[in-house]
Design a protein around this motif. Structure first.
Motif, PDB file in Angstrom:
ATOM      1  N   TYR A  81       9.788  -7.350  15.554  1.00  0.00           N
ATOM      2  CA  TYR A  81       9.437  -5.939  15.684  1.00  0.00           C
ATOM      3  C   TYR A  81       9.342  -5.301  14.297  1.00  0.00           C
ATOM      4  N   ALA A  82       8.449  -4.321  14.169  1.00  0.00           N
ATOM      5  CA  ALA A  82       8.409  -3.505  12.955  1.00  0.00           C
ATOM      6  C   ALA A  82       8.535  -2.041  13.357  1.00  0.00           C
ATOM      7  N   VAL A  83       9.208  -1.268  12.517  1.00  0.00           N
ATOM      8  CA  VAL A  83       9.329   0.179  12.716  1.00  0.00           C
ATOM      9  C   VAL A  83       8.831   0.841  11.446  1.00  0.00           C
ATOM     10  N   THR A  84       7.852   1.716  11.593  1.00  0.00           N
ATOM     11  CA  THR A  84       7.240   2.329  10.417  1.00  0.00           C
ATOM     12  C   THR A  84       7.272   3.856  10.481  1.00  0.00           C
ATOM     13  N   LEU A  85       7.081   4.446   9.329  1.00  0.00           N
ATOM     14  CA  LEU A  85       6.807   5.878   9.217  1.00  0.00           C
ATOM     15  C   LEU A  85       5.713   6.295  10.192  1.00  0.00           C
ATOM     16  N   SER A  86       5.744   7.545  10.603  1.00  0.00           N
ATOM     17  CA  SER A  86       4.679   8.086  11.443  1.00  0.00           C
ATOM     18  C   SER A  86       3.305   7.749  10.863  1.00  0.00           C
ATOM     19  N   SER A  87       2.409   7.283  11.712  1.00  0.00           N
ATOM     20  CA  SER A  87       1.058   6.926  11.256  1.00  0.00           C
ATOM     21  C   SER A  87       0.282   8.144  10.777  1.00  0.00           C
ATOM     22  N   ASN A  88       0.756   9.345  11.122  1.00  0.00           N
ATOM     23  CA  ASN A  88       0.111  10.569  10.636  1.00  0.00           C
ATOM     24  C   ASN A  88       0.644  11.016   9.282  1.00  0.00           C
ATOM     25  N   LEU A  89       1.633  10.297   8.752  1.00  0.00           N
ATOM     26  CA  LEU A  89       2.205  10.651   7.461  1.00  0.00           C
ATOM     27  C   LEU A  89       2.021   9.564   6.412  1.00  0.00           C
ATOM     28  N   SER A  90       1.725   8.347   6.851  1.00  0.00           N
ATOM     29  CA  SER A  90       1.669   7.214   5.924  1.00  0.00           C
ATOM     30  C   SER A  90       0.753   6.130   6.477  1.00  0.00           C
ATOM     31  N   GLY A  91       0.291   5.265   5.571  1.00  0.00           N
ATOM     32  CA  GLY A  91      -0.506   4.115   5.974  1.00  0.00           C
ATOM     33  C   GLY A  91       0.334   2.913   6.350  1.00  0.00           C
ATOM     34  N   SER A  92       1.649   3.061   6.368  1.00  0.00           N
ATOM     35  CA  SER A  92       2.538   1.924   6.625  1.00  0.00           C
ATOM     36  C   SER A  92       2.296   1.301   8.000  1.00  0.00           C
ATOM     37  N   TYR A  93       2.095   2.143   9.010  1.00  0.00           N
ATOM     38  CA  TYR A  93       1.860   1.625  10.363  1.00  0.00           C
ATOM     39  C   TYR A  93       0.589   0.780  10.412  1.00  0.00           C
ATOM     40  N   ASN A  94      -0.495   1.315   9.865  1.00  0.00           N
ATOM     41  CA  ASN A  94      -1.757   0.565   9.884  1.00  0.00           C
ATOM     42  C   ASN A  94      -1.648  -0.737   9.093  1.00  0.00           C
ATOM     43  N   SER A  95      -0.903  -0.707   8.000  1.00  0.00           N
ATOM     44  CA  SER A  95      -0.707  -1.905   7.197  1.00  0.00           C
ATOM     45  C   SER A  95       0.068  -2.956   7.985  1.00  0.00           C
ATOM     46  N   ALA A  96       1.092  -2.523   8.711  1.00  0.00           N
ATOM     47  CA  ALA A  96       1.886  -3.448   9.527  1.00  0.00           C
ATOM     48  C   ALA A  96       1.058  -4.042  10.666  1.00  0.00           C
ATOM     49  N   VAL A  97       0.231  -3.215  11.292  1.00  0.00           N
ATOM     50  CA  VAL A  97      -0.632  -3.708  12.375  1.00  0.00           C
ATOM     51  C   VAL A  97      -1.614  -4.746  11.842  1.00  0.00           C
ATOM     52  N   LEU A  98      -2.183  -4.483  10.678  1.00  0.00           N
ATOM     53  CA  LEU A  98      -3.108  -5.444  10.077  1.00  0.00           C
ATOM     54  C   LEU A  98      -2.382  -6.746   9.725  1.00  0.00           C
ATOM     55  N   GLY A  99      -1.165  -6.631   9.198  1.00  0.00           N
ATOM     56  CA  GLY A  99      -0.378  -7.818   8.899  1.00  0.00           C
ATOM     57  C   GLY A  99      -0.074  -8.619  10.145  1.00  0.00           C
TER      58      GLY A  99
END
Length: 279
Positions: A81-99
Motif C-alpha cells: 500500500y502507498a499513502v500520499t499527499l492529497s492529489s490536489n496538493l501534490s504530484g506524489s499520488y500520480n507519481s505513485a500510481v505511475l510507479g
C-alpha cells in the motif's frame, strides 16, 4: 499475509515505525535558494525554519519519482500500500500510481494499492495506522482497501498557522491580505474539503482565539469520535499542541491520540508555530 506500507514524507512516522520493516517513508525533496534538502531522517527542522525565514524566495517541494515508488513496491510483501499527499496538493499520488503501473507491467500478480489521502501530514499517518490495523486483523487485501477508503472519506483535517509567509510566497494569499492579516494579528482557521483541497473556515484575531475556533470545528465535525484516533502535529510548538489536545478531549471522546512534530513538507507549509488536527 505479509504487507508493506509506503508513506510519502509529508506523513509523519510514529516512533515505532522507524524500525518496522512493514513501514517505509518515500521522501520528498525541499528546495530553498537552490539548496536541496531531502525530507528523511536527516531533516533538521530548526535549520530549515531559519533558512525559509531568512529567504525572500518561495520554498518548493518535489515528489518522489515513479521509479522510486516502483522500487519501493518491488518487495516480497504480498500486500503493498502507498499513502500520499492529497492529489490536489501534490504530484506524489500520480507519481505513485505511475510507479505501481510500471511494476505491474512486469509483475501483474502483485497486489498494490495507492491511497489518495485527500489530506496531508498526520492525516496520512492515521491512514497508515488504519491499514496496519486492518492487516493485523487478518483482512483480505480488497477488504482492507474498501475499509480504508471509507475511513478516508470520514476524515476531517483542520489547521491554524502562526505565520502566513509560506502561503504568501506560494501565491495562496495576496501581499496585501498577508500584510493586513499580519498587521492585525489575524489568524486563519483552515480545513480540508472532501476533494482534498484547502478552504478557509474562519479567522480570529490572535493565535489563541483561532485555536479555540479550530477546536470548535473539530468538536462539531466529529462523527463517532469514540471509535477514532485523534491526530495532532505541530511545528516547533509542543506546549501549544498539548493545549489543543486537552481542549479537544474535554469536548469529545476518542479511541486514542497521536501527537507528533511536523516532518519536512509539513514544516514548510505549517511554518513555525502551526498546528494540524485530523480526526
Amino acid at each position: 499475509m505479509s504487507y508493506k506500507i509506503i508513506i510519502d514524507s509529508c506523513g509523519e512516522l510514529l516512533e515505532r515505525w522507524k524500525t518496522d520493516e512493514h513501514i517505509e517513508s518515500a521522501p520528498l525533496t525541499l528546495t530553498v535558494d537552490g539548496e536541496d534538502i531531502v525530507d528523511d531522517e536527516t531533516f533538521d527542522q530548526a535549520y530549515f525554519l531559519k533558512k525559509i525565514a531568512d529567504s525572500p524566495n518561495c520554498p518548493k517541494s518535489s515528489c518522489p519519482s515513479p521509479e522510486k515508488y516502483m522500487d519501493a513496491f518491488d518487495c516480497d510483501a504480498e500486500h503493498v500500500y502507498a499513502v500520499t499527499l492529497s492529489s490536489n496538493l501534490s504530484g506524489s499520488y500520480n507519481s505513485a500510481v505511475l510507479g505501481r503501473n510500471l511494476l505491474l507491467e512486469n509483475k501483474p500478480e502483485k497486489k498494490i494499492h495507492v491511497f489518495d489521502s485527500c489530506s496531508a501530514s498526520v492525516g496520512e499517518t492515521l491512514i497508515a495506522l488504519k491499514i496496519e490495523e486492518c492487516e493485523q486483523a487478518g483482512m483480505e487485501f480488497e477488504e482492507t482497501v474498501e475499509t480504508v477508503n471509507k475511513y478516508i472519506e470520514s476524515q476531517n483535517t483542520y489547521f491554524v498557522l502562526e505565520n502566513l509567509e509560506t502561503l504568501r510566497k506560494n501565491g495562496r494569499l495576496s501581499n496585501l491580505k498577508a500584510f493586513v492579516a499580519s498587521a492585525l494579528k489575524i489568524k486563519p482557521v483552515m480545513g480540508s474539503t472532501p476533494e482534498g483541497t484547502i478552504d478557509q473556515l474562519d479567522q480570529a484575531r490572535g493565535i489563541n482565539k483561532a485555536l479555540v475556533k479550530m477546536v470548535d470545528y473539530v468538536a462539531k465535525g466529529a462523527v463517532d469520535s469514540k471509535n477514532k484516533v485523534l491526530g495532532i502535529t505541530h511545528c516547533n510548538c509542543p506546549a501549544r499542541a498539548e493545549i489543543v489536545k486537552d481542549a479537544i478531549l474535554k469536548r469529545i471522546p476518542v479511541k486514542d491520540v497521536v501527537l507528533l512534530d511536523t516532518a519536512g513538507v509539513s514544516t514548510m507549509y505549517a511554518n513555525d508555530g502551526g498546528v494540524i488536527v485530523v480526526i
